[in-house]
Design a protein around this motif. Sequence first.
Motif, PDB file in Angstrom:
ATOM      1  N   ASP A 143       6.761 -21.871   1.221  1.00 50.10           N
ATOM      2  CA  ASP A 143       7.504 -21.030   1.014  1.00 50.10           C
ATOM      3  C   ASP A 143       7.087 -19.475   0.696  1.00 50.10           C
ATOM      4  OD1 ASP A 143       9.880 -22.905   1.369  1.00 50.10           O
ATOM      5  OD2 ASP A 143      10.266 -23.058  -0.821  1.00 50.10           O
ATOM      6  N   HIS A 144       6.059 -19.551  -0.049  1.00 50.84           N
ATOM      7  CA  HIS A 144       5.193 -18.264  -0.364  1.00 50.84           C
ATOM      8  C   HIS A 144       4.758 -17.908   1.025  1.00 50.84           C
ATOM      9  CE1 HIS A 144       2.146 -15.948  -2.839  1.00 50.84           C
ATOM     10  NE2 HIS A 144       2.916 -15.429  -2.694  1.00 50.84           N
ATOM     11  N   LEU A 145       3.977 -18.590   1.550  1.00 48.03           N
ATOM     12  CA  LEU A 145       3.306 -18.137   2.810  1.00 48.03           C
ATOM     13  C   LEU A 145       4.633 -17.545   3.655  1.00 48.03           C
ATOM     14  CD1 LEU A 145       1.046 -17.837   4.625  1.00 48.03           C
ATOM     15  CD2 LEU A 145       1.493 -20.425   5.513  1.00 48.03           C
ATOM     16  N   ARG A 146       5.484 -18.545   3.890  1.00 47.25           N
ATOM     17  CA  ARG A 146       6.711 -17.945   4.882  1.00 47.25           C
ATOM     18  C   ARG A 146       7.376 -16.656   4.467  1.00 47.25           C
ATOM     19  NH1 ARG A 146      10.186 -21.987   3.492  1.00 47.25           N
ATOM     20  NH2 ARG A 146      11.709 -20.858   4.889  1.00 47.25           N
ATOM     21  N   LEU A 147       7.346 -16.295   3.200  1.00 46.99           N
ATOM     22  CA  LEU A 147       7.787 -15.209   2.738  1.00 46.99           C
ATOM     23  C   LEU A 147       6.869 -13.843   2.944  1.00 46.99           C
ATOM     24  CD1 LEU A 147       9.839 -13.349   1.021  1.00 46.99           C
ATOM     25  CD2 LEU A 147       8.629 -14.003  -1.121  1.00 46.99           C
ATOM     26  N   LYS A 148       5.821 -14.130   2.722  1.00 52.67           N
ATOM     27  CA  LYS A 148       4.630 -13.168   3.126  1.00 52.67           C
ATOM     28  C   LYS A 148       4.544 -13.126   4.771  1.00 52.67           C
ATOM     29  CE  LYS A 148       2.486 -12.763  -1.101  1.00 52.67           C
ATOM     30  NZ  LYS A 148       2.420 -11.308  -1.463  1.00 52.67           N
ATOM     31  N   ILE A 149       4.709 -13.619   5.121  1.00 47.57           N
ATOM     32  CA  ILE A 149       4.835 -13.722   6.873  1.00 47.57           C
ATOM     33  C   ILE A 149       5.914 -12.603   7.278  1.00 47.57           C
ATOM     34  CG2 ILE A 149       5.217 -14.757   9.086  1.00 47.57           C
ATOM     35  CD1 ILE A 149       3.420 -16.863   8.284  1.00 47.57           C
ATOM     36  N   ARG A 150       7.225 -13.137   6.822  1.00 47.50           N
ATOM     37  CA  ARG A 150       8.462 -12.337   7.001  1.00 47.50           C
ATOM     38  C   ARG A 150       8.022 -10.762   6.433  1.00 47.50           C
ATOM     39  NH1 ARG A 150      11.549 -16.581   5.125  1.00 47.50           N
ATOM     40  NH2 ARG A 150      11.687 -15.865   3.196  1.00 47.50           N
ATOM     41  N   ARG A 151       7.638 -10.696   5.480  1.00 48.47           N
ATOM     42  CA  ARG A 151       7.317  -9.060   4.897  1.00 48.47           C
ATOM     43  C   ARG A 151       6.464  -8.531   5.585  1.00 48.47           C
ATOM     44  NH1 ARG A 151       7.008 -10.195  -1.620  1.00 48.47           N
ATOM     45  NH2 ARG A 151       9.296 -10.453  -2.145  1.00 48.47           N
ATOM     46  N   LEU A 152       5.198  -9.082   6.262  1.00 49.92           N
ATOM     47  CA  LEU A 152       4.201  -8.477   6.999  1.00 49.92           C
ATOM     48  C   LEU A 152       4.702  -8.118   8.259  1.00 49.92           C
ATOM     49  CD1 LEU A 152       1.158 -10.562   5.875  1.00 49.92           C
ATOM     50  CD2 LEU A 152       1.556  -8.201   5.360  1.00 49.92           C
ATOM     51  N   LEU A 153       5.289  -8.967   8.981  1.00 53.06           N
ATOM     52  CA  LEU A 153       5.862  -8.718  10.431  1.00 53.06           C
ATOM     53  C   LEU A 153       7.049  -7.638  10.201  1.00 53.06           C
ATOM     54  CD1 LEU A 153       6.667 -12.195  11.714  1.00 53.06           C
ATOM     55  CD2 LEU A 153       4.756 -10.493  12.419  1.00 53.06           C
ATOM     56  N   ALA A 154       7.980  -7.774   9.245  1.00 55.16           N
ATOM     57  CA  ALA A 154       8.823  -6.486   9.041  1.00 55.16           C
ATOM     58  C   ALA A 154       8.035  -5.162   8.997  1.00 55.16           C
ATOM     59  CB  ALA A 154       9.593  -6.796   7.861  1.00 55.16           C
ATOM     60  N   GLN A 155       6.928  -5.109   8.154  1.00 56.76           N
ATOM     61  CA  GLN A 155       6.259  -4.012   7.808  1.00 56.76           C
ATOM     62  C   GLN A 155       5.557  -3.299   9.104  1.00 56.76           C
ATOM     63  OE1 GLN A 155       3.482  -4.699   4.783  1.00 56.76           O
ATOM     64  NE2 GLN A 155       5.013  -5.335   3.077  1.00 56.76           N
ATOM     65  N   ALA A 156       5.156  -4.433   9.860  1.00 52.27           N
ATOM     66  CA  ALA A 156       4.429  -4.087  11.229  1.00 52.27           C
ATOM     67  C   ALA A 156       5.481  -3.569  12.179  1.00 52.27           C
ATOM     68  CB  ALA A 156       3.974  -5.381  11.703  1.00 52.27           C
ATOM     69  N   ASP A 157       6.497  -3.983  12.084  1.00 53.79           N
ATOM     70  CA  ASP A 157       7.719  -3.538  12.905  1.00 53.79           C
ATOM     71  C   ASP A 157       8.158  -2.274  12.781  1.00 53.79           C
ATOM     72  OD1 ASP A 157       9.057  -4.686  15.302  1.00 53.79           O
ATOM     73  OD2 ASP A 157      10.704  -5.100  14.041  1.00 53.79           O
ATOM     74  N   ILE A 158       8.128  -2.022  11.411  1.00 60.34           N
ATOM     75  CA  ILE A 158       8.733  -0.538  10.882  1.00 60.34           C
ATOM     76  C   ILE A 158       7.544   0.544  11.253  1.00 60.34           C
ATOM     77  CG2 ILE A 158       8.919   1.152   8.881  1.00 60.34           C
ATOM     78  CD1 ILE A 158      10.184  -1.259   7.698  1.00 60.34           C
ATOM     79  N   ARG A 159       6.264   0.151  11.139  1.00 70.09           N
ATOM     80  CA  ARG A 159       5.225   0.917  11.526  1.00 70.09           C
ATOM     81  C   ARG A 159       5.162   1.221  12.997  1.00 70.09           C
ATOM     82  NH1 ARG A 159       1.990  -2.227   7.784  1.00 70.09           N
ATOM     83  NH2 ARG A 159       1.201  -3.419   9.541  1.00 70.09           N
ATOM     84  N   ARG A 160       5.252   0.358  13.845  1.00 67.33           N
ATOM     85  CA  ARG A 160       5.580   0.465  15.269  1.00 67.33           C
ATOM     86  C   ARG A 160       6.749   1.224  15.549  1.00 67.33           C
ATOM     87  NH1 ARG A 160       4.685  -4.253  16.483  1.00 67.33           N
ATOM     88  NH2 ARG A 160       6.860  -5.080  15.941  1.00 67.33           N
ATOM     89  N   GLN A 161       7.678   1.186  14.928  1.00 65.24           N
ATOM     90  CA  GLN A 161       9.116   2.132  15.425  1.00 65.24           C
ATOM     91  C   GLN A 161       8.590   3.505  14.814  1.00 65.24           C
ATOM     92  OE1 GLN A 161      12.807   0.568  13.587  1.00 65.24           O
ATOM     93  NE2 GLN A 161      12.262  -1.332  14.371  1.00 65.24           N
ATOM     94  N   LEU A 162       8.153   3.870  13.636  1.00 68.87           N
ATOM     95  CA  LEU A 162       7.790   5.093  13.326  1.00 68.87           C
ATOM     96  C   LEU A 162       6.857   5.723  14.278  1.00 68.87           C
ATOM     97  CD1 LEU A 162       7.558   4.648   9.552  1.00 68.87           C
ATOM     98  CD2 LEU A 162       9.289   5.530  10.782  1.00 68.87           C
ATOM     99  N   ALA A 163       5.700   4.848  14.688  1.00 71.03           N
ATOM    100  CA  ALA A 163       4.708   5.642  15.696  1.00 71.03           C
ATOM    101  C   ALA A 163       5.605   6.136  16.786  1.00 71.03           C
ATOM    102  CB  ALA A 163       3.848   4.397  15.919  1.00 71.03           C
ATOM    103  N   GLU A 164       6.482   5.223  17.386  1.00 70.83           N
ATOM    104  CA  GLU A 164       7.264   5.682  18.493  1.00 70.83           C
ATOM    105  C   GLU A 164       8.112   6.661  18.659  1.00 70.83           C
ATOM    106  OE1 GLU A 164       9.788   2.188  19.639  1.00 70.83           O
ATOM    107  OE2 GLU A 164       8.019   0.946  20.370  1.00 70.83           O
ATOM    108  N   ILE A 165       8.665   6.837  17.095  1.00 72.56           N
ATOM    109  CA  ILE A 165       9.611   8.164  16.930  1.00 72.56           C
ATOM    110  C   ILE A 165       8.675   9.289  16.943  1.00 72.56           C
ATOM    111  CG2 ILE A 165      10.901   9.093  15.156  1.00 72.56           C
ATOM    112  CD1 ILE A 165      12.073   6.396  14.737  1.00 72.56           C
ATOM    113  N   ARG A 166       7.533   9.170  16.080  1.00 73.50           N
ATOM    114  CA  ARG A 166       6.603  10.129  16.157  1.00 73.50           C
ATOM    115  C   ARG A 166       5.922  10.554  17.450  1.00 73.50           C
ATOM    116  NH1 ARG A 166       4.131   7.314  11.488  1.00 73.50           N
ATOM    117  NH2 ARG A 166       5.072   8.070   9.464  1.00 73.50           N
ATOM    118  N   GLY A 167       5.834   9.693  18.249  1.00 75.63           N
ATOM    119  CA  GLY A 167       5.198  10.014  19.555  1.00 75.63           C
ATOM    120  C   GLY A 167       6.139  10.805  20.371  1.00 75.63           C
TER     121      GLY A 167
END
Length: 459
Positions: free
Chosen positions: A111-135
């Motif tokens: 459960d701890h691992l799955r929670l970490k994975i969800r958070r890391l993927l969400a963070q990566a998604d946000i970074r990607r969206q922000l990079a697209e917006i800035r671009g």
Amino acid sequence: MSRSNADILLVEDDSSLAALLAEELELDGYRVRQAADLTAAMQQADQAVPDLVVSDLRLPDGDGLGLLTRLQSAGHSVPFVIITAFGTVDQAVDALKAGADDFLTKPLSTDHLRLKIRRLLAQADIRRQLAEIRGRADGDDSLGLLGDSPAMARLRSEIRRVARSDAAVLVAGESGTGKELVARAIHRCSDRHDRPFVAVNCAGIPSDLMESEFFGHEPGAFTGARQARKGLFAEADGGTLLLDEIGEMPMALQAKLLRVLQEGQIKPVGADREEPVDVRVLAATHVDLLEAVAEGRFREDLYYRLETLTLPVPPLRERGDDVELLAMHFLRTAARRQERGPMQLSEVASRVLKDYPFPGNVRELGSAMERAVTFCDGDTVLPEHLPDRIRRRQAVIDTDQTLDGAPGNLAQWPTLDQYQRQYVERVLTAVEGNKRRAAQVLGINRRTLYRWLDDGKPT
């Protein structure tokens, strides 16, 4: 990439543990590729860069951090989780210094691992969206206006066209649509972009002070006028002046504004002569000025002077998937302001927002995300964190759709508890009894779902 179809590379030489972790992650909807050693992992990563890596630290042919180094050297920023049976503080520090995102020790809590994975993927998604917006912003494509809908594409095209002119522009739209942002975009695209941009809300100035605020005054022009003061037109000289809520401007001042537009001259209160000014006037309103003309509240000649270049700003309900993009933008901004970590919208919360008409437009969405961050204790916004009016709207939609098949006799209609119980049962059936998935669809945590099932009905 959605959270439900991310590609995860699992590097683990313990076959039984690897099988267990792969099964758990696949139940969450992830695509899982496996490798039992460093060589195989590198081959897998070379064939297709994963969205996230979970790797044992000690592998038969090397160190799991070697895969991290390989990805980094190739220019790939991939969320990376290290696991090991030999966890020490020093190893954790070394892994994090090398660029790993987290460090977990065996025996693992899945459960701890799955929670970490969800958070890391969400963070990566946000970074990607922000990079697209800035671009897009860096390429002067977005003009500082977020949104990929056809309505926003048309608006940006119209902004570029009117920016080439020096004539007055009327920016029309409902409250909260971002009319001032549009005005600023016009100024940035114009030849006046390096000159002042001055914005004033006509509804916020007392009528007896308006003339002085707009045109300035000479010393002694009225009681309390001890020294000369520049007006807003003089402050904006060479640049752009935005008159927000122009429909609130008194009729007497409208006549003076019309003269400025026609002659390019202002006369400060108490002055003997007029002064030239070079100002482009942008006006914004959420009211129907033509109706105001018919009611005698707005000058007809000023209206026709302004309406030649009218720029309608679309309401949020006409912008489709822009709702989710803007919600994520406001969510990130609010989380940063409240010193929270990266956050995401649950699937159900996202659907609720898309189904809501947002009479307050973008401003209302921003306020809703601020509230959601305030009331959300975790990193995922659920419907329960949204304002009541938004949740009530969704409840009405769901009820209307369900009641289409209800009996004509009101006495035979099921109770609210019965509808809720039926809905929960339908969700459980749809997800084949997977309570974790059912809780996600319902927008609640599993503990609440188990309590509902134990009680026999939602509470």
